[in-house]
Design a protein around this motif. Structure first.
Motif, PDB file in Angstrom:
ATOM      1  N   PRO A 230       0.824  -1.225   0.000  1.00  0.00           N
ATOM      2  CA  PRO A 230       0.000   0.000   0.000  1.00  0.00           C
ATOM      3  C   PRO A 230       0.849   1.262   0.000  1.00  0.00           C
ATOM      4  O   PRO A 230       0.778   2.085   0.913  1.00  0.00           O
ATOM      5  CB  PRO A 230      -0.800  -0.142   1.291  1.00  0.00           C
ATOM      6  CG  PRO A 230       0.103  -0.911   2.210  1.00  0.00           C
ATOM      7  CD  PRO A 230       0.834  -1.895   1.324  1.00  0.00           C
ATOM      8  N   ILE A 231       1.686   1.413  -1.017  1.00  0.00           N
ATOM      9  CA  ILE A 231       2.569   2.571  -1.115  1.00  0.00           C
ATOM     10  C   ILE A 231       2.543   3.095  -2.540  1.00  0.00           C
ATOM     11  O   ILE A 231       2.172   2.381  -3.475  1.00  0.00           O
ATOM     12  CB  ILE A 231       4.026   2.230  -0.722  1.00  0.00           C
ATOM     13  CG1 ILE A 231       4.537   1.043  -1.564  1.00  0.00           C
ATOM     14  CG2 ILE A 231       4.142   1.917   0.764  1.00  0.00           C
ATOM     15  CD1 ILE A 231       5.968   0.679  -1.310  1.00  0.00           C
ATOM     16  N   SER A 232       2.969   4.314  -2.695  1.00  0.00           N
ATOM     17  CA  SER A 232       3.105   4.894  -4.036  1.00  0.00           C
ATOM     18  C   SER A 232       4.259   5.881  -4.018  1.00  0.00           C
ATOM     19  O   SER A 232       4.574   6.480  -2.981  1.00  0.00           O
ATOM     20  CB  SER A 232       1.819   5.600  -4.466  1.00  0.00           C
ATOM     21  OG  SER A 232       1.495   6.652  -3.563  1.00  0.00           O
ATOM     22  N   ALA A 233       4.891   6.035  -5.166  1.00  0.00           N
ATOM     23  CA  ALA A 233       6.042   6.930  -5.272  1.00  0.00           C
ATOM     24  C   ALA A 233       5.580   8.352  -5.547  1.00  0.00           C
ATOM     25  O   ALA A 233       4.584   8.566  -6.240  1.00  0.00           O
ATOM     26  CB  ALA A 233       6.963   6.456  -6.385  1.00  0.00           C
ATOM     27  N   PRO A 234       6.308   9.337  -5.012  1.00  0.00           N
ATOM     28  CA  PRO A 234       5.976  10.730  -5.330  1.00  0.00           C
ATOM     29  C   PRO A 234       6.429  11.067  -6.745  1.00  0.00           C
ATOM     30  O   PRO A 234       7.168  10.312  -7.387  1.00  0.00           O
ATOM     31  CB  PRO A 234       6.776  11.512  -4.288  1.00  0.00           C
ATOM     32  CG  PRO A 234       7.966  10.640  -4.014  1.00  0.00           C
ATOM     33  CD  PRO A 234       7.456   9.228  -4.098  1.00  0.00           C
ATOM     34  N   ALA A 235       6.007  12.184  -7.223  1.00  0.00           N
ATOM     35  CA  ALA A 235       6.486  12.662  -8.522  1.00  0.00           C
ATOM     36  C   ALA A 235       7.983  12.941  -8.418  1.00  0.00           C
ATOM     37  O   ALA A 235       8.465  13.493  -7.419  1.00  0.00           O
ATOM     38  CB  ALA A 235       5.739  13.929  -8.915  1.00  0.00           C
ATOM     39  N   THR A 236       8.723  12.542  -9.433  1.00  0.00           N
ATOM     40  CA  THR A 236      10.171  12.708  -9.390  1.00  0.00           C
ATOM     41  C   THR A 236      10.632  13.728 -10.423  1.00  0.00           C
ATOM     42  O   THR A 236      10.005  13.925 -11.464  1.00  0.00           O
ATOM     43  CB  THR A 236      10.888  11.374  -9.662  1.00  0.00           C
ATOM     44  OG1 THR A 236      10.476  10.869 -10.936  1.00  0.00           O
ATOM     45  CG2 THR A 236      10.566  10.363  -8.583  1.00  0.00           C
ATOM     46  N   ALA A 237      11.758  14.335 -10.108  1.00  0.00           N
ATOM     47  CA  ALA A 237      12.403  15.267 -11.030  1.00  0.00           C
ATOM     48  C   ALA A 237      13.463  14.508 -11.819  1.00  0.00           C
ATOM     49  O   ALA A 237      13.942  13.461 -11.381  1.00  0.00           O
ATOM     50  CB  ALA A 237      13.036  16.420 -10.254  1.00  0.00           C
ATOM     51  N   PRO A 238      13.843  15.005 -12.990  1.00  0.00           N
ATOM     52  CA  PRO A 238      14.884  14.333 -13.774  1.00  0.00           C
ATOM     53  C   PRO A 238      16.192  14.227 -13.002  1.00  0.00           C
ATOM     54  O   PRO A 238      16.521  15.074 -12.161  1.00  0.00           O
ATOM     55  CB  PRO A 238      15.043  15.234 -15.003  1.00  0.00           C
ATOM     56  CG  PRO A 238      13.767  16.001 -15.089  1.00  0.00           C
ATOM     57  CD  PRO A 238      13.309  16.201 -13.682  1.00  0.00           C
ATOM     58  N   THR A 239      16.929  13.174 -13.309  1.00  0.00           N
ATOM     59  CA  THR A 239      18.232  13.002 -12.692  1.00  0.00           C
ATOM     60  C   THR A 239      19.167  14.131 -13.139  1.00  0.00           C
ATOM     61  O   THR A 239      19.276  14.406 -14.336  1.00  0.00           O
ATOM     62  CB  THR A 239      18.860  11.661 -13.105  1.00  0.00           C
ATOM     63  OG1 THR A 239      17.932  10.616 -12.838  1.00  0.00           O
ATOM     64  CG2 THR A 239      20.150  11.400 -12.346  1.00  0.00           C
ATOM     65  N   PRO A 240      19.831  14.807 -12.204  1.00  0.00           N
ATOM     66  CA  PRO A 240      20.747  15.893 -12.602  1.00  0.00           C
ATOM     67  C   PRO A 240      21.832  15.378 -13.549  1.00  0.00           C
ATOM     68  O   PRO A 240      22.285  14.243 -13.445  1.00  0.00           O
ATOM     69  CB  PRO A 240      21.351  16.343 -11.266  1.00  0.00           C
ATOM     70  CG  PRO A 240      20.387  15.882 -10.227  1.00  0.00           C
ATOM     71  CD  PRO A 240      19.773  14.628 -10.751  1.00  0.00           C
ATOM     72  N   LEU A 241      22.238  16.231 -14.451  1.00  0.00           N
ATOM     73  CA  LEU A 241      23.230  15.842 -15.451  1.00  0.00           C
ATOM     74  C   LEU A 241      24.532  15.406 -14.793  1.00  0.00           C
ATOM     75  O   LEU A 241      25.162  14.433 -15.237  1.00  0.00           O
ATOM     76  CB  LEU A 241      23.488  17.020 -16.404  1.00  0.00           C
ATOM     77  CG  LEU A 241      24.540  16.765 -17.494  1.00  0.00           C
ATOM     78  CD1 LEU A 241      24.119  15.605 -18.387  1.00  0.00           C
ATOM     79  CD2 LEU A 241      24.764  18.037 -18.325  1.00  0.00           C
ATOM     80  N   TYR A 242      24.949  16.096 -13.723  1.00  0.00           N
ATOM     81  CA  TYR A 242      26.217  15.737 -13.085  1.00  0.00           C
ATOM     82  C   TYR A 242      26.131  14.333 -12.487  1.00  0.00           C
ATOM     83  O   TYR A 242      27.105  13.571 -12.509  1.00  0.00           O
ATOM     84  CB  TYR A 242      26.615  16.764 -12.016  1.00  0.00           C
ATOM     85  CG  TYR A 242      25.803  16.738 -10.738  1.00  0.00           C
ATOM     86  CD1 TYR A 242      26.147  15.897  -9.687  1.00  0.00           C
ATOM     87  CD2 TYR A 242      24.698  17.562 -10.593  1.00  0.00           C
ATOM     88  CE1 TYR A 242      25.412  15.878  -8.510  1.00  0.00           C
ATOM     89  CE2 TYR A 242      23.954  17.554  -9.426  1.00  0.00           C
ATOM     90  CZ  TYR A 242      24.309  16.708  -8.393  1.00  0.00           C
ATOM     91  OH  TYR A 242      23.574  16.695  -7.226  1.00  0.00           O
ATOM     92  N   LEU A 243      24.950  13.955 -11.951  1.00  0.00           N
ATOM     93  CA  LEU A 243      24.799  12.629 -11.358  1.00  0.00           C
ATOM     94  C   LEU A 243      24.748  11.557 -12.451  1.00  0.00           C
ATOM     95  O   LEU A 243      25.323  10.473 -12.287  1.00  0.00           O
ATOM     96  CB  LEU A 243      23.538  12.581 -10.493  1.00  0.00           C
ATOM     97  CG  LEU A 243      23.342  11.305  -9.665  1.00  0.00           C
ATOM     98  CD1 LEU A 243      24.529  11.074  -8.741  1.00  0.00           C
ATOM     99  CD2 LEU A 243      22.043  11.369  -8.861  1.00  0.00           C
ATOM    100  N   GLU A 244      24.064  11.862 -13.561  1.00  0.00           N
ATOM    101  CA  GLU A 244      24.058  10.932 -14.685  1.00  0.00           C
ATOM    102  C   GLU A 244      25.473  10.687 -15.185  1.00  0.00           C
ATOM    103  O   GLU A 244      25.873   9.549 -15.461  1.00  0.00           O
ATOM    104  CB  GLU A 244      23.211  11.490 -15.823  1.00  0.00           C
ATOM    105  CG  GLU A 244      21.719  11.385 -15.628  1.00  0.00           C
ATOM    106  CD  GLU A 244      20.988  11.766 -16.905  1.00  0.00           C
ATOM    107  OE1 GLU A 244      21.515  11.478 -18.001  1.00  0.00           O
ATOM    108  OE2 GLU A 244      19.909  12.348 -16.801  1.00  0.00           O
ATOM    109  N   THR A 245      26.237  11.766 -15.311  1.00  0.00           N
ATOM    110  CA  THR A 245      27.608  11.658 -15.816  1.00  0.00           C
ATOM    111  C   THR A 245      28.471  10.824 -14.873  1.00  0.00           C
ATOM    112  O   THR A 245      29.226   9.945 -15.305  1.00  0.00           O
ATOM    113  CB  THR A 245      28.214  13.059 -15.985  1.00  0.00           C
ATOM    114  OG1 THR A 245      27.388  13.836 -16.862  1.00  0.00           O
ATOM    115  CG2 THR A 245      29.629  12.968 -16.552  1.00  0.00           C
TER     116      THR A 245
END
Length: 485
Positions: free
Chosen positions: A279-294
């Motif tokens: 009985p859980i749900s995820a909140p709305a997420t923001a895009p992964t920051p470019l520095y973290l993706e890199t």
């Protein structure tokens, strides 16, 4: 593709589980590291500092080799683990959560790596390097509302795969009993620290032991390939792995190996599969920051390069078990129980206050927190806590003498001195803090009682003496015999 938009809940659960294990690991270090590997430990810290170049096993304690530093580092680790468990980085404003999370997990990794690399024999377990490897990956997961990098999800699955598949292959290449399906006839009786259920599991029908051995092979050799499959196959493989590890936790004491494997299995799920059964749900997420993706992509490249030797090892007929190929424990090889002992041996340490040893001397046994000594004592449940001395005594008992275990005579000397820190590692000191005049170590063969024997005597174990491990020695004598560390 590189954003794990469907993995916010997965990351949250993974981080909480890993933080809890870090908290436990640092508590163990705070309680046990100093008497085991501190300044005056059974394997003194000086032995590490003088014997290993820092580039080979980097540790803060190479530069600060003191019990005070050990205590500060351990309790700092406890505090930081509590912050991670509480999810403190998630409380911070957007833009600060991920950098704070990265700093927190990096500090935890560096602190615990210091204990592992300086802990010598008492930290030479596969789940130590696995905790370091997993903790390093956690640095790059991010926090707050941002989506975790999907590539890090894959890297955690890669750790889980090597853990399970390596364990499966080492069994097939090792003991014949894994191939003739009889290993589980012995495992529950001879495992390092049995728990209350182990006795009952041992006495299950032979047919059950055959089926569970086949199941072990399926779960370790076939199921791991599904970790990388699309949902829901990946989640089903993760659920099977969690169920398998749960059974191992119910029937034995393997420190936090099984709990850590369960945490590693969390990224085989997605938020969608979790929300479908919980009985859980995820909140709305923001895009992964470019520095973290890199950084995540660079991390994947490093892991790919460092995976060459572990993969070669897995494919080798001379496969090594639980080995690190780099000083930072970033990518390791794993495995467990490639061979199964058929007989359980125990070293029982005893002392006396008699001034002279005679045939009438009464010997009083020291009792340990996990390993069996008293045949009437029910095997305890101690995992996921790690009793490091008890584990090493299990290894020591496999040999007819302590020649390969240089810490053992020093342990006897500590008992003869009634060293308070060493005695704190035990369950019971028969001399109430007073030094005995002599100690000795006797080797026994232990076996579980049958149901009929236990119903009649109340004993969980039956034992027979098979030899003298160390003859009666005084403090002066043991100091002479103590090997140079």
């Amino acid at each position: 593709m590189w954003q794990g938009d469907g993995y916010w809940l997965v990351r949250f659960g993974f981080q909480r589980g890993l933080a809890l294990l870090y908290l436990l690991a640092f508590l163990v270090a705070a309680k046990q590291f100093r008497p085991l590997a501190g300044e005056d430990g059974l394997l003194p810290l000086e032995r590490y500092v003088e014997g290993v170049p820092v580039r080979d096993r980097p540790s803060l304690f190479y530069f600060l080799p003191s019990d005070r530093s050990i205590g500060i580092a351990a309790w700092t680790g406890v505090g930081l683990s509590a912050l991670a468990l509480a999810g403190v980085p998630y409380w911070l404003p957007a833009g600060y959560a991920t950098p704070a999370s990265m700093a927190l997990w990096a500090a935890l990794w560096a602190l615990y790596l210091s204990f592992v690399n300086a802990g010598q024999t008492f930290y030479g377990y596969g789940w130590e390097s696995m905790l370091c490897e997993t903790g390093f990956l956690a640095i790059f997961f991010g926090a707050g509302s941002v989506a975790p990098p999907f590539v890090v999800i894959l890297l955690v699955q890669w750790v889980l795969f090597r853990n399970m598949f390596g364990a499966g292959l080492i069994k097939l290449r090792g003991d014949d009993c894994w191939r003739d399906l009889t290993c589980m006839d012995y495992h529950y009786e001879t495992q390092p620290i049995p728990n209350p259920v182990s006795w009952f599991a041992h006495h299950l029908p032979d047919r059950f032991h055959r089926v569970e051995t086949v199941g072990n092979h399926v779960l370790e050799l076939l199921v791991p390939f599904l970790y990388f499959a699309p949902q829901p196959l990946s989640a089903l493989a993760g659920a099977a792995t969690i169920g398998f590890q749960g059974w191992l936790m119910v029937t034995g004491n393997f420190a936090w190996l099984n709990a850590l494997t369960i945490v590693l299995a969390i990224p085989t799920f997605s938020d969608g599969t979790l929300a479908a059964v919980l009985p859980i749900s995820a909140p709305a997420t923001a895009p992964t920051p470019l520095y973290l993706e890199t950084l995540a992509i660079l991390l994947a490249a490093v892991v790919a390069v460092l995976s060459v030797r572990p993969v070669q090892n897995i494919l080798s007929e001379r496969q090594l078990m639980n080995t690190s190929f780099d000083p930072l424990n970033l990518v390791n090889t794993y495995g467990a129980f490639g061979s199964i002992t058929r007989n359980r041996y125990e070293v029982v340490v005893e002392g006396t206050t008699d001034e002279e040893i005679t045939a009438a001397t009464e010997w009083q046994p020291y009792r340990f927190k996990g390993k069996p000594t008293d045949p009437e004592r029910r095997p305890p449940q101690v995992a996921p806590y790690h009793l490091r001395l008890d584990w090493q005594l299990w290894f020591a008992a496999m040999s007819p003498s302590p020649r390969r275990h240089p810490w053992f005579h020093r342990f006897l000397a500590k008992l003869l001195e009634a060293d308070a820190d060493t005695l704190a590692l035990l369950a019971e000191d028969p001399f109430d803090g007073e030094p005995p005049t002599y100690v000795r170590a006797v080797r026994y063969r232990y076996r579980y009682t049958t149901p009929e024997e236990r119903a009649e005597s109340g004993r969980w174990w039956s034992r027979e003496r098979v030899g003298t491990y160390v003859r009666p020695v005084s403090l002066e004598e043991v100091r002479v015999r103590e090997p140079r560390l």
